[in-house]
Design a protein around this motif. Sequence first.
Motif, PDB file in Angstrom:
ATOM      1  N   LYS A 119       9.249  15.075  -2.161  1.00  0.00           N
ATOM      2  CA  LYS A 119      10.518  15.665  -1.743  1.00  0.00           C
ATOM      3  C   LYS A 119      11.657  14.656  -1.835  1.00  0.00           C
ATOM      4  N   LEU A 120      11.409  13.431  -1.367  1.00  0.00           N
ATOM      5  CA  LEU A 120      12.486  12.448  -1.289  1.00  0.00           C
ATOM      6  C   LEU A 120      12.883  11.878  -2.648  1.00  0.00           C
ATOM      7  N   ILE A 121      11.935  11.796  -3.580  1.00  0.00           N
ATOM      8  CA  ILE A 121      12.310  11.251  -4.891  1.00  0.00           C
ATOM      9  C   ILE A 121      12.355  12.334  -5.969  1.00  0.00           C
ATOM     10  N   GLU A 122      12.149  13.578  -5.505  1.00  0.00           N
ATOM     11  CA  GLU A 122      12.292  14.746  -6.376  1.00  0.00           C
ATOM     12  C   GLU A 122      11.429  14.634  -7.634  1.00  0.00           C
ATOM     13  N   THR A 123      10.196  14.234  -7.421  1.00  0.00           N
ATOM     14  CA  THR A 123       9.234  14.115  -8.517  1.00  0.00           C
ATOM     15  C   THR A 123       7.876  14.589  -8.034  1.00  0.00           C
ATOM     16  N   GLU A 124       7.181  15.366  -8.859  1.00  0.00           N
ATOM     17  CA  GLU A 124       5.874  15.895  -8.473  1.00  0.00           C
ATOM     18  C   GLU A 124       4.784  14.857  -8.701  1.00  0.00           C
ATOM     19  N   ALA A 125       3.928  14.701  -7.725  1.00  0.00           N
ATOM     20  CA  ALA A 125       2.812  13.761  -7.840  1.00  0.00           C
ATOM     21  C   ALA A 125       1.744  14.306  -8.769  1.00  0.00           C
ATOM     22  N   LYS A 126       1.078  13.402  -9.475  1.00  0.00           N
ATOM     23  CA  LYS A 126      -0.053  13.767 -10.311  1.00  0.00           C
ATOM     24  C   LYS A 126      -1.322  13.268  -9.625  1.00  0.00           C
ATOM     25  N   LEU A 127      -2.126  14.214  -9.149  1.00  0.00           N
ATOM     26  CA  LEU A 127      -3.362  13.868  -8.452  1.00  0.00           C
ATOM     27  C   LEU A 127      -4.550  14.192  -9.342  1.00  0.00           C
ATOM     28  N   ARG A 169       0.816  -1.219   0.000  1.00  0.00           N
ATOM     29  CA  ARG A 169       0.000   0.000   0.000  1.00  0.00           C
ATOM     30  C   ARG A 169       0.852   1.272   0.000  1.00  0.00           C
ATOM     31  N   LEU A 170       1.888   1.305   0.831  1.00  0.00           N
ATOM     32  CA  LEU A 170       2.782   2.463   0.795  1.00  0.00           C
ATOM     33  C   LEU A 170       3.573   2.477  -0.504  1.00  0.00           C
ATOM     34  N   GLN A 171       4.005   1.308  -0.923  1.00  0.00           N
ATOM     35  CA  GLN A 171       4.763   1.195  -2.172  1.00  0.00           C
ATOM     36  C   GLN A 171       3.956   1.724  -3.348  1.00  0.00           C
ATOM     37  N   PHE A 172       2.656   1.499  -3.344  1.00  0.00           N
ATOM     38  CA  PHE A 172       1.781   2.006  -4.406  1.00  0.00           C
ATOM     39  C   PHE A 172       1.965   3.507  -4.591  1.00  0.00           C
ATOM     40  N   HIS A 173       1.944   4.257  -3.492  1.00  0.00           N
ATOM     41  CA  HIS A 173       2.041   5.714  -3.579  1.00  0.00           C
ATOM     42  C   HIS A 173       3.393   6.151  -4.138  1.00  0.00           C
ATOM     43  N   VAL A 174       4.453   5.482  -3.691  1.00  0.00           N
ATOM     44  CA  VAL A 174       5.793   5.829  -4.167  1.00  0.00           C
ATOM     45  C   VAL A 174       5.910   5.559  -5.663  1.00  0.00           C
ATOM     46  N   GLU A 175       5.422   4.415  -6.095  1.00  0.00           N
ATOM     47  CA  GLU A 175       5.542   4.049  -7.512  1.00  0.00           C
ATOM     48  C   GLU A 175       4.692   4.950  -8.395  1.00  0.00           C
ATOM     49  N   GLN A 176       3.498   5.326  -7.918  1.00  0.00           N
ATOM     50  CA  GLN A 176       2.654   6.212  -8.724  1.00  0.00           C
ATOM     51  C   GLN A 176       3.341   7.551  -8.954  1.00  0.00           C
ATOM     52  N   VAL A 177       3.969   8.080  -7.906  1.00  0.00           N
ATOM     53  CA  VAL A 177       4.671   9.358  -8.040  1.00  0.00           C
ATOM     54  C   VAL A 177       5.884   9.186  -8.939  1.00  0.00           C
ATOM     55  N   LYS A 178       6.674   8.182  -8.692  1.00  0.00           N
ATOM     56  CA  LYS A 178       7.914   7.969  -9.453  1.00  0.00           C
ATOM     57  C   LYS A 178       7.638   7.793 -10.946  1.00  0.00           C
ATOM     58  N   GLU A 179       6.570   7.057 -11.257  1.00  0.00           N
ATOM     59  CA  GLU A 179       6.263   6.742 -12.649  1.00  0.00           C
ATOM     60  C   GLU A 179       5.359   7.772 -13.308  1.00  0.00           C
ATOM     61  N   GLY A 180       5.004   8.831 -12.583  1.00  0.00           N
ATOM     62  CA  GLY A 180       4.190   9.891 -13.154  1.00  0.00           C
ATOM     63  C   GLY A 180       2.767   9.482 -13.461  1.00  0.00           C
ATOM     64  N   LYS A 181       2.253   8.512 -12.723  1.00  0.00           N
ATOM     65  CA  LYS A 181       0.886   8.037 -12.954  1.00  0.00           C
ATOM     66  C   LYS A 181      -0.085   8.785 -12.050  1.00  0.00           C
ATOM     67  N   PRO A 182      -1.240   9.178 -12.576  1.00  0.00           N
ATOM     68  CA  PRO A 182      -2.205   9.918 -11.755  1.00  0.00           C
ATOM     69  C   PRO A 182      -2.780   9.054 -10.633  1.00  0.00           C
ATOM     70  N   MET A 183      -3.042   9.703  -9.521  1.00  0.00           N
ATOM     71  CA  MET A 183      -3.512   9.012  -8.326  1.00  0.00           C
ATOM     72  C   MET A 183      -4.679   9.796  -7.732  1.00  0.00           C
ATOM     73  N   PHE A 184      -5.662   9.085  -7.216  1.00  0.00           N
ATOM     74  CA  PHE A 184      -6.835   9.737  -6.629  1.00  0.00           C
ATOM     75  C   PHE A 184      -6.773   9.627  -5.104  1.00  0.00           C
ATOM     76  N   LYS A 201      11.145   7.991   5.929  1.00  0.00           N
ATOM     77  CA  LYS A 201      12.337   8.395   5.182  1.00  0.00           C
ATOM     78  C   LYS A 201      13.259   7.218   4.878  1.00  0.00           C
ATOM     79  N   SER A 202      13.087   6.117   5.570  1.00  0.00           N
ATOM     80  CA  SER A 202      13.855   4.913   5.239  1.00  0.00           C
ATOM     81  C   SER A 202      13.125   4.051   4.215  1.00  0.00           C
ATOM     82  N   LEU A 203      11.799   4.049   4.269  1.00  0.00           N
ATOM     83  CA  LEU A 203      11.040   3.170   3.381  1.00  0.00           C
ATOM     84  C   LEU A 203      10.795   3.764   1.996  1.00  0.00           C
ATOM     85  N   ILE A 204      10.546   5.053   1.915  1.00  0.00           N
ATOM     86  CA  ILE A 204      10.257   5.670   0.617  1.00  0.00           C
ATOM     87  C   ILE A 204      11.411   5.511  -0.363  1.00  0.00           C
TER      88      ILE A 204
END
Length: 289
Positions: free
Chosen positions: A237-245, A171-186, A282-285
């Motif tokens: 902030k940690l992966i230096e990529t803007e989330a798409k919501l 579940r946490l991994q989902f959020h990180v991957e969505q941001v990293k891959e530039g996929k929109p998230m609701f 900050k360790s898991l993200i």
Amino acid sequence: MKSALILGGTQFVGKRLVQLLINEGVEVSIATRGLASDAFGNQVSRLIIDRENAESLEKAFKDKKWDVVFDQTCYSSQEALDTLKALNGKVQKYIFTSSQAVYDFGTHHLEESFNPFEYQPVLKSRREYIGYVGYQEAKRAAEAILFQNADFPVVAVRFPIIIGKDDYTNRLQFHVEQVKEGKPMFIEHPDFRYSFIDSGEAASFLLSMAKSDYEGPINPGSEEDISLSDLIGLIEKLIETEAKLSEDGHPSPYNLPGSWSVNTSLVQSLGFRFTSLDSLLKSLIPHYS
């Protein structure tokens, strides 16, 4: 503690708990449906049970005794009652894996926010509990059955959301991957707040409760809670990529009907300390990214 029965023990926190017990020289029995494999070899004994079949419990536990039982797989009032009957006279302490879901939606709940001694449970099977509200009722009813009927000490460990590198829910991994891959998230309610606990610390805490004299409900976990908005901001902030919501994006698995967080002052007063939520995230993200 020389012997322990774990109802479950083949996934996530359960696996960690089994290993901790083995490391301490405890004689461990794991009771499951026998569908999932484990890596413990001849270090554990295995019992086959079906939590929805009371006769399977009576058969598996016949002529056996343990110092402590860790119940990781109870999801109904009927299962709690059947397990109590099957273990009558066979254990000295019962550690129940409960949830912060026993509380009404809201933040910083103290243990007294839900009193299992006053709750009137209705006997139901796990299939009768539907969705988040059903899960809440199931954990409340199971606690009530245990505390009101057990003839041995019971601890209800009301875990918040459990996270870690071994989190199979992703579940946490989902959020990180969505941001990293530039996929929109609701994110339906970005201001809702939640509490978390590290999976390794969750397992260690269960073991500590078995060794302690404590009985009753208890809230473990990181002292702080966090909003979904702040969680996404930290990921950005940690992966230096803007989330798409977007309302059309993939729904967050943390889109719950309300905030759920706990007050950990009691567990802290007993001398327990947990990793701060900021350090944990900050360790898991970065690990997931």
